[in-house]
Design a protein around this motif. Sequence first.
Motif, mmCIF file in Angstrom:
data_model
loop_
_atom_site.group_PDB
_atom_site.id
_atom_site.type_symbol
_atom_site.label_atom_id
_atom_site.label_comp_id
_atom_site.label_asym_id
_atom_site.label_seq_id
_atom_site.Cartn_x
_atom_site.Cartn_y
_atom_site.Cartn_z
ATOM 1 N N LYS A 493 2.837 -13.601 -22.806
ATOM 2 C CA LYS A 493 2.941 -12.518 -23.780
ATOM 3 C C LYS A 493 1.648 -12.405 -24.581
ATOM 4 N N ASP A 494 0.576 -12.118 -23.920
ATOM 5 C CA ASP A 494 -0.719 -11.976 -24.567
ATOM 6 C C ASP A 494 -1.498 -10.922 -23.809
ATOM 7 N N PRO A 495 -2.745 -10.623 -24.205
ATOM 8 C CA PRO A 495 -3.490 -9.556 -23.518
ATOM 9 C C PRO A 495 -3.614 -9.728 -22.018
ATOM 10 N N SER A 496 -3.444 -10.940 -21.511
ATOM 11 C CA SER A 496 -3.555 -11.141 -20.071
ATOM 12 C C SER A 496 -2.290 -10.718 -19.335
ATOM 13 N N ALA A 497 -1.227 -10.347 -20.093
ATOM 14 C CA ALA A 497 0.048 -9.991 -19.457
ATOM 15 C C ALA A 497 -0.097 -8.784 -18.544
ATOM 16 N N GLU A 498 -0.963 -7.839 -18.935
ATOM 17 C CA GLU A 498 -1.124 -6.652 -18.100
ATOM 18 C C GLU A 498 -1.742 -7.012 -16.753
ATOM 19 N N GLN A 499 -2.736 -7.883 -16.777
ATOM 20 C CA GLN A 499 -3.328 -8.323 -15.520
ATOM 21 C C GLN A 499 -2.295 -9.088 -14.695
ATOM 22 N N PHE A 500 -1.479 -9.878 -15.372
ATOM 23 C CA PHE A 500 -0.414 -10.605 -14.671
ATOM 24 C C PHE A 500 0.536 -9.616 -13.998
ATOM 25 N N SER A 501 0.864 -8.527 -14.701
ATOM 26 C CA SER A 501 1.760 -7.517 -14.132
ATOM 27 C C SER A 501 1.157 -6.898 -12.883
ATOM 28 N N LEU A 502 -0.111 -6.556 -12.958
ATOM 29 C CA LEU A 502 -0.774 -5.966 -11.796
ATOM 30 C C LEU A 502 -0.791 -6.940 -10.625
ATOM 31 N N GLU A 503 -1.061 -8.197 -10.923
ATOM 32 C CA GLU A 503 -1.083 -9.194 -9.857
ATOM 33 C C GLU A 503 0.293 -9.363 -9.230
ATOM 34 N N LYS A 504 1.331 -9.289 -10.057
ATOM 35 C CA LYS A 504 2.689 -9.406 -9.527
ATOM 36 C C LYS A 504 3.027 -8.206 -8.640
ATOM 37 N N ARG A 505 2.575 -7.033 -9.048
ATOM 38 C CA ARG A 505 2.819 -5.837 -8.236
ATOM 39 C C ARG A 505 2.036 -5.909 -6.924
ATOM 40 N N ALA A 506 0.816 -6.412 -6.988
ATOM 41 C CA ALA A 506 0.031 -6.568 -5.763
ATOM 42 C C ALA A 506 0.698 -7.565 -4.824
ATOM 43 N N GLU A 507 1.235 -8.639 -5.397
ATOM 44 C CA GLU A 507 1.941 -9.626 -4.590
ATOM 45 C C GLU A 507 3.181 -9.011 -3.934
ATOM 46 N N SER A 508 3.922 -8.205 -4.707
ATOM 47 C CA SER A 508 5.113 -7.547 -4.160
ATOM 48 C C SER A 508 4.734 -6.547 -3.072
ATOM 49 N N PHE A 509 3.622 -5.841 -3.267
ATOM 50 C CA PHE A 509 3.137 -4.919 -2.239
ATOM 51 C C PHE A 509 2.941 -5.664 -0.927
ATOM 52 N N LYS A 510 2.286 -6.806 -0.991
ATOM 53 C CA LYS A 510 2.010 -7.582 0.220
ATOM 54 C C LYS A 510 3.298 -8.066 0.876
ATOM 55 N N VAL A 511 4.279 -8.490 0.053
ATOM 56 C CA VAL A 511 5.561 -8.947 0.600
ATOM 57 C C VAL A 511 6.244 -7.822 1.361
ATOM 58 N N ILE A 512 6.253 -6.631 0.763
ATOM 59 C CA ILE A 512 6.915 -5.482 1.397
ATOM 60 C C ILE A 512 6.151 -5.047 2.639
ATOM 61 N N GLU A 513 4.827 -5.011 2.544
ATOM 62 C CA GLU A 513 4.007 -4.652 3.704
ATOM 63 C C GLU A 513 4.281 -5.606 4.869
#
Length: 586
Positions: A493-513
Amino acid sequence: MRIALNAQRRVSFQTPALPLPLPLPSLLPTLGVIKFRNINSILRFKSLGFSHRLRAMSTATADSPPSVQVRDNIDLTDKERQIFERLLQVVRHYTLQTQLRVAGGWVRDKLLGKECYDIDIAIDNMLGREFCEKVNEYLSSTGEKAQGIGVIQCNPDQSKHLETARMRLFDMWIDFVNLRSEDYSAHSRIPTMRFGTAEEDAYRRDLTINSLFYNINTSSVEDFTGRGIADLKYGKIVTPLPPKETFLDDPLRVLRAIRFGARFGFTLVDDLKKAAFDDDVKAAISDKISRERVGHEIDLMVSGNQPVKATTYISDLLLFWVVFGLPSAVDPPTSQGCESCERICVAYMDGAWNLMQLIGSSIFNDEQRRLALYAALFLPLRNTIYKDNKSKKVPVVNYIFRNSLKLKASDAETVINVHNATKKFVSLIPFILSTNEDVAITEVDWGSGDLDVPVASKLRILAGLLLREIKDFWRVALLASMLLYPMSIDGPKDPSAEQFSLEKRAESFKVIENAIIKLGLEKVWEMKPLVNGKEIMSVLQLITGGPLVREWQQKLLEWQLAHPSGTSEECLDWLKQTYAKRARME
């Protein structure tokens, strides 16, 4: 060949960052196209991981430009040396009192140490077409093959003030144009053209960094504005003449300033930004230049190396709705001056751009990358429609592509298809990501549901049908879907949370792909039907085709997706049994 510049040094620079605008909630009133019903809705949008663009929309103007290395010398390639020598041979052969200069971008890029294949020759005492004819005369006299000459006529009404000739030399296309000066009457912004000096020509160009010449006759770089090289060194986007005057002459120069500022990471000077804000300049962009030219310039930005920065400039300068104009009446209604809406559009583009970097942009070809960015930019408008002149409801995105930007109809169709596919992808994502194979797909209502198959087969049917709709752009649709999917973020829960969110979405993209590839669906649209239309008509005892045949073709397609190893005989048997069962029930 090396061409020296007098008294030039390599310099670096830093500019101070500008203060950031207000935080997200203060920017988001309820919108017609995106309705934030309460603060929780706003927070959900922030959790997507790219709302920092809303809190810092001035990134393009705030970023300190990189240190600019400007070369002391220009190195010619062998081909450039051949071309320039051939042009000088023509001048000497006919004893022409002609100075030949390479103008603009080639000189700029060479000084920056970049290769450039766009050579524009400026001629001081004849038209480009006339000089091209002299080149052909010379080629014929030496027994060489004459080249075709293309001529692009001037069009003052669209701020295209000069005729341009083009021909091919040593397998490179070269443009030829005369140096010019422009005289304006008191009541017209369309100038009277006349031959001008190199200095007059330099001052009427769009930017000082594009006003440099390389004189082929003297093998020297010429900086007639006296600041082109300095502005290049210090990373400034400046017009040679007062910016409002320059922009009213050709309003497209506003977009060119934005494009070059984004491309090189240069700073738009305050006077230039003030002129771009001017209502007269905005009106001139809308009224004076063709939409084809606007669309071409925007396409260069989106296809360039800094598409988000360029679009952010457009938003910051309040030009978003000037460029991406909407029809007069849209549903749900919205204002073209809606600042928050345009910032959300840019935020989605920023999210897509950052996701692509995390995922690995190499999985997208140039066309997929370009249309992925357009699809993300217009994602907030995906449910907005208007009525055309036949009262037909049409997505507003179609209007932007075909009317505001005059881009290809296929671009509009692809982006709209991507938007439509995101709805289905978002509904499938939780089931693809789920590790529980017993989870029932109960929330997905866009399949036929006629087949009694396991969940894995049902998922393969739904994903296969979706990929057959979107074809090669399925990864683009998946990317856009990851921006929309309300992912739960349990990260810091700090400014790095947004980058964490993007990384999680990128990880999910790869899982689905990977799941789609594992299901064998990557090229599912190339799958041939096991049973053809004539066989279906035979089983149904029909003389001609029609809706019933199309209905069973769809059912057979679903069966085939559910049974990837099935044979045509098994598929035909299933058709006979299922049709007979339906006939008995009826």
